[in-house]
Design a protein around this motif. Structure first.
Motif, PDB file in Angstrom:
ATOM      1  N   VAL A 291      -5.933   8.497   7.586  1.00  0.00           N
ATOM      2  CA  VAL A 291      -5.765   7.566   6.465  1.00  0.00           C
ATOM      3  C   VAL A 291      -4.596   7.980   5.584  1.00  0.00           C
ATOM      4  O   VAL A 291      -3.813   7.148   5.106  1.00  0.00           O
ATOM      5  CB  VAL A 291      -7.076   7.482   5.650  1.00  0.00           C
ATOM      6  N   THR A 292      -4.459   9.297   5.377  1.00  0.00           N
ATOM      7  CA  THR A 292      -3.343   9.797   4.565  1.00  0.00           C
ATOM      8  C   THR A 292      -2.005   9.430   5.192  1.00  0.00           C
ATOM      9  O   THR A 292      -1.081   8.959   4.515  1.00  0.00           O
ATOM     10  CB  THR A 292      -3.451  11.323   4.403  1.00  0.00           C
ATOM     11  N   LEU A 293      -1.871   9.644   6.495  1.00  0.00           N
ATOM     12  CA  LEU A 293      -0.625   9.291   7.182  1.00  0.00           C
ATOM     13  C   LEU A 293      -0.382   7.793   7.147  1.00  0.00           C
ATOM     14  O   LEU A 293       0.769   7.341   7.008  1.00  0.00           O
ATOM     15  CB  LEU A 293      -0.666   9.794   8.627  1.00  0.00           C
ATOM     16  N   LEU A 294      -1.455   6.998   7.267  1.00  0.00           N
ATOM     17  CA  LEU A 294      -1.305   5.545   7.211  1.00  0.00           C
ATOM     18  C   LEU A 294      -0.803   5.098   5.846  1.00  0.00           C
ATOM     19  O   LEU A 294       0.121   4.276   5.733  1.00  0.00           O
ATOM     20  CB  LEU A 294      -2.642   4.879   7.529  1.00  0.00           C
ATOM     21  N   VAL A 295      -1.412   5.654   4.795  1.00  0.00           N
ATOM     22  CA  VAL A 295      -0.968   5.305   3.439  1.00  0.00           C
ATOM     23  C   VAL A 295       0.480   5.738   3.214  1.00  0.00           C
ATOM     24  O   VAL A 295       1.268   5.025   2.583  1.00  0.00           O
ATOM     25  CB  VAL A 295      -1.914   5.945   2.400  1.00  0.00           C
ATOM     26  N   LEU A 296       0.842   6.917   3.736  1.00  0.00           N
ATOM     27  CA  LEU A 296       2.226   7.374   3.621  1.00  0.00           C
ATOM     28  C   LEU A 296       3.178   6.402   4.308  1.00  0.00           C
ATOM     29  O   LEU A 296       4.247   6.053   3.764  1.00  0.00           O
ATOM     30  CB  LEU A 296       2.368   8.773   4.229  1.00  0.00           C
ATOM     31  N   GLY A 297       2.814   5.947   5.521  1.00  0.00           N
ATOM     32  CA  GLY A 297       3.657   4.990   6.234  1.00  0.00           C
ATOM     33  C   GLY A 297       3.806   3.682   5.490  1.00  0.00           C
ATOM     34  O   GLY A 297       4.909   3.113   5.415  1.00  0.00           O
ATOM     35  N   VAL A 298       2.702   3.201   4.897  1.00  0.00           N
ATOM     36  CA  VAL A 298       2.774   1.959   4.107  1.00  0.00           C
ATOM     37  C   VAL A 298       3.683   2.149   2.898  1.00  0.00           C
ATOM     38  O   VAL A 298       4.472   1.265   2.536  1.00  0.00           O
ATOM     39  CB  VAL A 298       1.358   1.530   3.674  1.00  0.00           C
ATOM     40  N   ALA A 299       3.608   3.321   2.268  1.00  0.00           N
ATOM     41  CA  ALA A 299       4.455   3.591   1.103  1.00  0.00           C
ATOM     42  C   ALA A 299       5.923   3.625   1.484  1.00  0.00           C
ATOM     43  O   ALA A 299       6.781   3.071   0.791  1.00  0.00           O
ATOM     44  CB  ALA A 299       4.037   4.913   0.457  1.00  0.00           C
ATOM     45  N   VAL A 300       6.234   4.293   2.594  1.00  0.00           N
ATOM     46  CA  VAL A 300       7.632   4.352   3.049  1.00  0.00           C
ATOM     47  C   VAL A 300       8.144   2.961   3.380  1.00  0.00           C
ATOM     48  O   VAL A 300       9.274   2.588   3.034  1.00  0.00           O
ATOM     49  CB  VAL A 300       7.747   5.302   4.264  1.00  0.00           C
ATOM     50  N   TYR A 301       7.309   2.153   4.058  1.00  0.00           N
ATOM     51  CA  TYR A 301       7.714   0.785   4.387  1.00  0.00           C
ATOM     52  C   TYR A 301       7.890  -0.046   3.117  1.00  0.00           C
ATOM     53  O   TYR A 301       8.815  -0.856   3.020  1.00  0.00           O
ATOM     54  CB  TYR A 301       6.667   0.145   5.296  1.00  0.00           C
ATOM     55  N   GLY A 302       7.024   0.158   2.146  1.00  0.00           N
ATOM     56  CA  GLY A 302       7.105  -0.627   0.918  1.00  0.00           C
ATOM     57  C   GLY A 302       8.300  -0.291   0.057  1.00  0.00           C
ATOM     58  O   GLY A 302       8.686  -1.087  -0.813  1.00  0.00           O
TER      59      GLY A 302
END
Length: 522
Positions: A183-194
């Motif tokens: 979940v942490t990596l997923l949230v990080l990926g969403v943040a980078v994309y955003g």
């Protein structure tokens, strides 16, 4: 001051005082280290201190809270201090090093921006390491001297509702550790994309009171015309109570009084003024007044009024470069790009770094006829230059300076085709013939200035962004229309973005290149 007050209010006077004493000690160590390593106290290093201040408070707080917990359980102050070191020193050291590693890309970016931002990495690193040492050695010692054992029976802190909820969450994430990491990596990926949807500007404008005023006349304008135009701007500034003083440079840009200054090349058609206002509010008023005057009174001038920049100099924030082998085709493409930019209402003051052809006098010498008369090309050119450009005949002394005296024809004679055609060329034997007998004299058109990039004619379309808008947002909106133009170009022609977006991309690329090293260090 705010941090110290909050520490005392939240932790109590004795525990808060230890934190309050630790922070100045850390800053003192940082200042000494900055002096040793030659890091000046400037805008970037000051920002790094602000960043570090929010981090280094935690070290002392963790140490003191660990001591208070042990004291509440009946341990002596010496035992509490030893426990605070043994239980927190190495985890805090790991956290400190991970945090420092997070600033490695900013500190070691191989770009002009990296030169500016290196002090962020250096100052944050020094501050965090100093904070670790102070919290490991100095804060426990102060705790032994200042803290007191609590009175009464110790009540387990975990019985409170907030801590019970925290313990439940902590137990859950530890039990489902792989899900937590995912979940942490997923949230990080969403943040980078955003991040792509957030307006970006690598360096904001400076908040110094200076304004730069650029005046660019048509490229065939004389330095006298630039001088007269500057005098009119000087008259406007002289009547403005918000202006402290100003300096004007005609035929060139200002001297480099400021490191990130966008230096200008010397040209007769260019003038630049440095206006020092009395404050930030006055700077905005002077800027608005000058922009209105340029738009209303000087329609034939490309004028720009802007504050100093921070970071690598950019100049006009919105830029597109059109390159190709044919000068005429490059001009045609540049017109299309300018039309696409003009369709966006947030784009202002569209201009070109070279575009307009100017009228020139073309002299085509009939070499056969010249040889029959015994004239060489050198003799013809010397005679023409003596009339048009003139030549030095003597010098006069002005104090310690020697000033050349140049003789040439009057302006109306130099610019008149009939006068040039009747120019007498001396022949051997004391005779002379008119220039029209050996040459054809006509008007022609040519570019007085042309920029090349990779040896190809390159025309830059530049513009300003409307107040309150970000250049990156405008360039993003223009990417579609510009891409359509680029895809329709023949082979050898291209359109490249420039300005603030290009510099920001270079800076970010240099930062991202070091990210693998950062991850490896972490």
């Amino acid at each position: 001051g705010i941090v110290l007050i909050v520490s005392i209010v939240s932790l109590g006077f004795r525990a808060g005082s230890i934190v309050a004493l630790s922070i100045p000690l850390v800053l003192a160590i940082v200042f000494i280290a900055m002096q040793i390593f030659g890091i000046d106290l400037q805008r970037i290093s000051l920002g790094a201190l602000i960043i570090a201040l929010g981090l280094l408070v935690d070290d002392a707080m963790i140490t003191i809270e660990s001591m208070i917990t042990r004291l509440e359980r009946g341990k002596s102050k010496e035992e509490a201090a030893s426990f605070a070191y043994e239980s927190t020193a190495y985890p805090r050291l790991a956290g400190t090093l991970v945090t420092i590693a997070g600033f490695v890309p900013v500190g070691f970016a191989k770009s002009m921006a990296g030169e500016y931002t290196f002090s962020i990495f250096a100052v944050v690193g020094i501050a965090l390491i100093a904070s670790w040492f102070v919290a490991a050695l100095f804060s426990p010692l102060l705790g032994v001297w200042i803290l007191k054992a609590p009175k009464g029976v110790h009540h387990e802190a975990g019985n409170g509702p907030i801590l019970r909820a925290f313990r439940a969450v902590l137990a859950a994430v530890m039990a489902w550790r792989w899900a937590t990491i995912a979940v942490t990596l997923l949230v990080l990926g969403v943040a980078v994309y955003g991040m792509r949807f957030v307006p970006q500007q690598f360096f904001p404008p400076s908040d110094r009171p200076e304004l730069l005023v650029d005046l660019k006349l048509p490229q065939n304008a004389s330095i006298e015309a630039s001088r007269d135009m500057s005098a009119e701007i000087d008259a406007i500034l002289a009547d403005d109570a918000d202006v402290h003083h100003w300096s004007t440079y005609v035929g060139r840009g200002t001297v480099r009084f400021y490191l990130p200054l966008d230096l200008q090349l010397p040209n007769d058609f260019f003038a630049q003024s440095v206006v020092v206002t009395k404050g930030l509010a006055e700077r905005d008023r002077v800027k608005a007044k000058l922009e209105a005057a340029l738009a209303e009174q000087f329609p034939n001038v490309i004028g720009r009024v802007y504050p100093l920049e921070l970071g690598p100099p950019v100049g006009w924030p919105l830029q597109y470069r059109v390159s190709g082998p044919s000068e005429d085709r490059v001009r045609e493409i540049a017109y299309r790009v300018a039309a696409a930019m003009n369709a966006d209402g947030r784009v202002e003051k569209i201009n070109y770094d070279w575009m307009e052809p100017v009228r020139t006098i073309k002299i085509h010498v009939d070499q056969d006829q010249a040889r029959l008369l015994g004239l060489s090309s050198l003799q013809v050119s010397q005679a023409i230059n003596a009339i048009v450009s003139g030549g030095t005949v003597t010098q006069v002394r002005d104090d310690i300076y020697l000033v050349n005296v140049v003789i040439r024809a009057k302006a109306e004679e130099r610019m008149s085709l009939s006068s040039v055609r009747t120019l007498q060329l001396p022949l051997m034997g004391g005779k002379s013939v008119p220039l029209s007998q050996v040459a054809q004299v006509d008007y022609g058109l040519e570019s007085p200035l042309m920029w090349r990039r990779d040896r190809s004619p390159t025309l830059t379309i530049a513009a300003d962004a409307a107040p309150g808008t970000m250049p990156a947002s405008i360039m993003e909106a223009l990417s579609g229309p510009i891409h359509e133009i680029a895809t329709s170009l023949p082979y050898g022609y291209r359109i490249d973005p420039g300005g603030a977006v290009e510099e920001s991309a270079k800076s970010q690329a240099s930062v991202m290149a070091v990210v693998p090293v950062m991850l490896l260090l972490m």
